[in-house]
Design a protein around this motif. Structure first.
Motif, mmCIF file in Angstrom:
data_model
loop_
_atom_site.group_PDB
_atom_site.id
_atom_site.type_symbol
_atom_site.label_atom_id
_atom_site.label_comp_id
_atom_site.label_asym_id
_atom_site.label_seq_id
_atom_site.Cartn_x
_atom_site.Cartn_y
_atom_site.Cartn_z
ATOM 1 N N ASP A 1 55.862 88.313 -62.294
ATOM 2 C CA ASP A 1 54.731 87.977 -61.439
ATOM 3 C C ASP A 1 53.614 89.021 -61.532
ATOM 4 O O ASP A 1 52.431 88.674 -61.604
ATOM 5 C CB ASP A 1 55.214 87.851 -59.988
ATOM 6 N N GLU A 2 53.992 90.274 -61.544
ATOM 7 C CA GLU A 2 53.000 91.356 -61.647
ATOM 8 C C GLU A 2 52.155 91.225 -62.906
ATOM 9 O O GLU A 2 50.938 91.378 -62.880
ATOM 10 C CB GLU A 2 53.703 92.722 -61.652
ATOM 11 N N VAL A 3 52.823 90.942 -64.027
ATOM 12 C CA VAL A 3 52.114 90.844 -65.309
ATOM 13 C C VAL A 3 51.286 89.566 -65.352
ATOM 14 O O VAL A 3 50.171 89.551 -65.878
ATOM 15 C CB VAL A 3 53.101 90.915 -66.499
ATOM 16 N N GLY B 1 49.318 79.045 -66.786
ATOM 17 C CA GLY B 1 50.452 79.448 -65.959
ATOM 18 C C GLY B 1 51.758 79.413 -66.723
ATOM 19 O O GLY B 1 51.797 79.093 -67.915
ATOM 20 N N LEU B 2 52.829 79.739 -65.993
ATOM 21 C CA LEU B 2 54.157 79.878 -66.594
ATOM 22 C C LEU B 2 55.208 79.399 -65.600
ATOM 23 O O LEU B 2 55.136 79.704 -64.405
ATOM 24 C CB LEU B 2 54.397 81.355 -66.943
ATOM 25 N N ASN C 1 64.464 84.861 -71.356
ATOM 26 C CA ASN C 1 64.827 85.531 -72.603
ATOM 27 C C ASN C 1 63.742 85.387 -73.671
ATOM 28 O O ASN C 1 63.522 86.301 -74.474
ATOM 29 C CB ASN C 1 66.161 84.976 -73.128
ATOM 30 N N VAL C 2 63.063 84.241 -73.688
ATOM 31 C CA VAL C 2 61.983 84.010 -74.649
ATOM 32 C C VAL C 2 60.843 85.011 -74.401
ATOM 33 O O VAL C 2 60.306 85.614 -75.334
ATOM 34 C CB VAL C 2 61.441 82.556 -74.540
ATOM 35 N N VAL C 3 60.519 85.206 -73.127
ATOM 36 C CA VAL C 3 59.446 86.130 -72.753
ATOM 37 C C VAL C 3 59.874 87.577 -73.015
ATOM 38 O O VAL C 3 59.125 88.373 -73.584
ATOM 39 C CB VAL C 3 59.047 85.936 -71.267
ATOM 40 N N LEU D 1 52.487 87.480 -72.110
ATOM 41 C CA LEU D 1 51.583 86.978 -71.075
ATOM 42 C C LEU D 1 50.126 87.289 -71.379
ATOM 43 O O LEU D 1 49.242 86.488 -71.088
ATOM 44 C CB LEU D 1 51.999 87.535 -69.709
ATOM 45 N N LYS D 2 49.875 88.423 -71.986
ATOM 46 C CA LYS D 2 48.505 88.766 -72.405
ATOM 47 C C LYS D 2 48.012 87.747 -73.433
ATOM 48 O O LYS D 2 46.896 87.212 -73.330
ATOM 49 C CB LYS D 2 48.488 90.176 -73.007
#
Length: 262
Positions: free
Chosen positions: A135-137, A120-121, A99-101, A110-111
């Protein structure tokens, strides 16, 4: 694979401390990063506080509340990381909730994380089957999305391992985070299943709080993750917590330093 994360496991067993950003303050959080690195930490997990941290026990829940009540925001945490990166290149990953993301904007979050120097995350509330959109981003910006496996993962461990990046977070106990008197999970068997699929470091977390436990877990894995015991020191000593955390991290790192490889 993010090179800094890979390097964290190159010099023997890795010690990975977790702290909640902004507890007791962001200024102290920054000092804790430097102190923990000095004490031997190999990679640091920075927790971005969230109002409903479902994977956390009471110690980290309370730290989240204190940080949020103190006015911590994602942007302020990003600014703190910018400051940290002027002084150290220690590997760092964010640990927070989907939810934060989402609320920040996945691509934007992520950028920015990549631009300021995060590696990482970890999203404990996102199951493997639903990680694709994150994962894609992450891959787009060169971040590792860290996979978690639990004692209940069983047949899924191989599938998760095959697709894992950075390191695999082995959850040692069922339930939420917190200190435990005993850890009975067969960590060695979990790690072995991962390694059969992919040559990737495995670090054990959830429930580890003393040097004896750390040594035992390190003997069966590539590293040890500790959160609640450190966050408890932050809660107990507040603005004066830095030397206590430094000493604690040193005692844990010393305990695993000469542990043989599994």
């Amino acid at each position: 694979m993010n090179k800094r994360i890979t390097d964290a496991f190159k010099n023997g067993k890795a010690f990975i401390p977790f702290i909640t950003c902004g507890d007791p303050s962001l200024e102290v959080t920054e000092q804790l990063v430097y102190a923990m690195e000095e004490a031997g930490a190999d990679l640091i997990e920075l927790g971005i506080p969230f109002s409903d941290p479902t994977a956390e026990g009471p110690v980290i829940q309370e730290a989240n509340v204190r940080a949020l009540n103190g006015g911590v925001t994602t942007d302020k945490i990003f600014d703190m990381v910018v400051s940290i990166r002027k002084h150290t290149q220690i590997p760092m990953v964010f640990m927070t909730y989907a939810n934060v993301v989402f609320s920040y904007g996945c691509d934007r979050f992520l950028k920015t994380a990549a631009e300021i120097g995060m590696d990482g995350l970890i999203l404990p509330d996102v199951p493997f089957e639903e990680k694709e959109e994150f994962d894609e981003v992450c891959k787009k910006y060169g971040l590792d999305l860290i996979s978690l496996i639990a004692p209940t993962s069983h047949d899924r461990i191989r599938t998760i391992a095959k697709d894992a990046e950075g390191f695999v977070y082995c959850v040692s106990s069922l339930g939420v985070t917190g200190m435990r008197s005993q850890i009975t999970t067969d960590i060695g068997a979990m790690v072995e299943l991962v390694k059969q699929e992919k040559d990737i470091p495995c670090a054990v977390g959830f429930g580890i709080s003393n040097p004896e436990q750390a040594k035992k877990m390190a003997a069966q894995s590539d590293g040890v993750i500790v959160g609640s015991a450190i966050v408890k020191l932050c809660g107990t000593y507040g603005e004066r917590c830095v030397p206590y955390v430094r000493d604690y991290v040193k005692s844990m790192k010393d305990a695993i330093l000469f542990t043989a490889k599994p």
